[in-house]
Design a protein around this motif. Sequence first.
Motif, short mmCIF file in Angstrom:
data_model
loop_
_atom_site.label_atom_id
_atom_site.label_comp_id
_atom_site.label_asym_id
_atom_site.label_seq_id
_atom_site.Cartn_x
_atom_site.Cartn_y
_atom_site.Cartn_z
N ILE A 107 39.89 31.35 51.04
CA ILE A 107 38.74 32.25 50.91
C ILE A 107 38.76 32.92 49.55
O ILE A 107 37.75 32.97 48.83
CB ILE A 107 38.74 33.31 52.03
N LEU A 108 39.93 33.42 49.15
CA LEU A 108 40.05 34.09 47.85
C LEU A 108 39.79 33.11 46.71
O LEU A 108 39.20 33.48 45.69
CB LEU A 108 41.43 34.72 47.71
N GLU A 109 40.20 31.87 46.88
CA GLU A 109 39.93 30.86 45.85
C GLU A 109 38.44 30.65 45.66
O GLU A 109 37.97 30.38 44.55
CB GLU A 109 40.61 29.55 46.22
N LYS A 110 37.67 30.78 46.72
CA LYS A 110 36.22 30.60 46.63
C LYS A 110 35.53 31.82 46.01
O LYS A 110 34.64 31.67 45.17
CB LYS A 110 35.64 30.34 48.02
N VAL A 111 35.92 33.03 46.42
CA VAL A 111 35.21 34.23 45.95
C VAL A 111 35.77 34.75 44.64
O VAL A 111 35.07 35.44 43.89
CB VAL A 111 35.24 35.35 47.01
N GLY A 112 37.04 34.42 44.33
CA GLY A 112 37.63 34.82 43.07
C GLY A 112 37.86 36.31 42.95
O GLY A 112 37.75 37.07 43.92
N TRP A 113 38.16 36.75 41.72
CA TRP A 113 38.47 38.15 41.44
C TRP A 113 37.37 38.86 40.66
O TRP A 113 37.41 40.06 40.47
CB TRP A 113 39.78 38.25 40.66
N SER A 114 36.40 38.10 40.19
CA SER A 114 35.29 38.69 39.43
C SER A 114 34.11 38.96 40.34
O SER A 114 33.93 38.29 41.37
CB SER A 114 34.86 37.72 38.32
N ASP A 115 33.31 39.94 39.98
CA ASP A 115 32.10 40.24 40.77
C ASP A 115 30.85 39.66 40.12
O ASP A 115 29.73 39.92 40.56
CB ASP A 115 31.93 41.74 40.96
N ALA A 116 31.04 38.83 39.09
CA ALA A 116 29.90 38.35 38.29
C ALA A 116 28.92 37.53 39.11
O ALA A 116 27.71 37.68 38.97
CB ALA A 116 30.42 37.52 37.11
N ASN A 117 29.40 36.66 39.97
CA ASN A 117 28.52 35.77 40.70
C ASN A 117 28.45 36.06 42.19
O ASN A 117 28.01 35.23 42.99
CB ASN A 117 28.98 34.31 40.49
N GLY B 213 25.53 40.50 47.86
CA GLY B 213 25.50 40.88 49.26
C GLY B 213 26.88 41.22 49.80
O GLY B 213 27.72 41.82 49.12
N ASN B 214 27.11 40.79 51.04
CA ASN B 214 28.34 41.16 51.73
C ASN B 214 29.57 40.37 51.28
O ASN B 214 30.68 40.65 51.74
CB ASN B 214 28.15 40.97 53.24
N ILE B 215 29.37 39.39 50.39
CA ILE B 215 30.51 38.62 49.91
C ILE B 215 31.48 39.52 49.14
O ILE B 215 32.69 39.28 49.10
CB ILE B 215 30.07 37.44 49.03
N THR B 216 30.97 40.60 48.54
CA THR B 216 31.87 41.54 47.86
C THR B 216 32.81 42.20 48.85
O THR B 216 33.95 42.53 48.52
CB THR B 216 31.07 42.61 47.10
N PHE B 217 32.34 42.43 50.10
CA PHE B 217 33.21 42.98 51.13
C PHE B 217 34.32 41.98 51.45
O PHE B 217 35.48 42.36 51.64
CB PHE B 217 32.42 43.30 52.39
N THR B 218 33.94 40.71 51.54
CA THR B 218 34.92 39.66 51.81
C THR B 218 35.99 39.64 50.72
O THR B 218 37.19 39.59 51.00
CB THR B 218 34.24 38.28 51.87
N GLN B 219 35.56 39.69 49.48
CA GLN B 219 36.48 39.64 48.35
C GLN B 219 37.50 40.77 48.43
O GLN B 219 38.72 40.55 48.37
CB GLN B 219 35.70 39.74 47.04
N GLY B 220 37.03 42.00 48.56
CA GLY B 220 37.93 43.15 48.59
C GLY B 220 38.86 43.12 49.79
O GLY B 220 40.06 43.41 49.67
N ALA B 221 38.33 42.76 50.96
CA ALA B 221 39.14 42.78 52.18
C ALA B 221 40.23 41.72 52.16
O ALA B 221 41.35 41.95 52.62
CB ALA B 221 38.24 42.58 53.40
N VAL B 222 39.93 40.54 51.61
CA VAL B 222 40.92 39.46 51.56
C VAL B 222 42.02 39.79 50.57
O VAL B 222 43.21 39.60 50.84
CB VAL B 222 40.24 38.12 51.22
N ILE B 223 41.67 40.31 49.40
CA ILE B 223 42.68 40.75 48.44
C ILE B 223 43.56 41.83 49.07
O ILE B 223 44.79 41.81 48.95
CB ILE B 223 42.02 41.28 47.15
N ASP B 224 42.92 42.76 49.75
CA ASP B 224 43.64 43.87 50.38
C ASP B 224 44.66 43.36 51.39
O ASP B 224 45.82 43.79 51.42
CB ASP B 224 42.64 44.81 51.05
#
Length: 304
Positions: free
Chosen positions: A68-78, A81-92
Amino acid sequence: MHFFLDFVRTRDGKIEHAVELVRHYAGETDWIVVDALLGVFDSLEALVRDTKSWAGYLHLVYSTLTPILEKVGWSDANLSGNITFTQGAVIDRLGRLGHSDTCGEARLLFSREQRAGQRLNKSIRPAVYRSVAVTGGQAEKQYFMDLYHSAQRNEEKRMLLTVLGSFTNSQIVQELLDWSMSDDVKLQDRVFLISCLAETGLEGRAMAFKFFKDNFETLSKQYTSGSLLKRLVSGVVRNFNTEQDLDNINEFFKLNPVPGAQMTLDQCLEDLRILISAREHYQVPMLEYFNTHMIRTEAEVIRG
């Protein structure tokens, strides 16, 4: 996936079937699915924490969340919506559980902010901070304390309390528990910080409960009833998982009743009894499943 907690309570079927279902969600980025998945991991973690199945559990989480993290990455550029929630929660989650690549990237990004002033993206900032705090020392603690004291908004202060509440170094945990009683921390935030520290693991929950007992006279005067008292009582007892823990909690509250939170305490104790029973019931099948299906490499884990 909301079936999982009921499954644990009723012991309806083989738990390995439920875990196999979870593995099918590896790489899924939709926030609704990821949020449910993290809830399942919470329930599963309660079953295997402090057992021989822990390494297998870590591998399950890593193998499910890293795609999941490989797909969403660490940047918020692209992201939208709610994918930013996914990004933060998975890193966390990966950071809290000591995934080496995630912790390494978090440490690198934090270092760039700390030393070069390169501000972190808003979507990942709390998760990066908490990942750093998990293995952080006095320098990191002081950095986050300085941010807390300079923060103007309550929302920012509350976020930084979750960061401070992520430290696992025993000396720092004790310092933060002591600091929680100071005028720097509001009454409602005191409960929040103590509860966060109690969630950090075996040592954290033991230290938080001891702190609660040692300061019971003062705390019971500050919180006589209402939601804050209920949250405080729940926060310091809900993370335990053994018969000895249950006996210790019962013994303390028998001598030190909390009438304003008795129903909350009773529910926590009932949940603890159910958890103890479930852990005993699933201990062997979980270990057999993980030994058969999960291969853990030391390179994946920096702690745990």
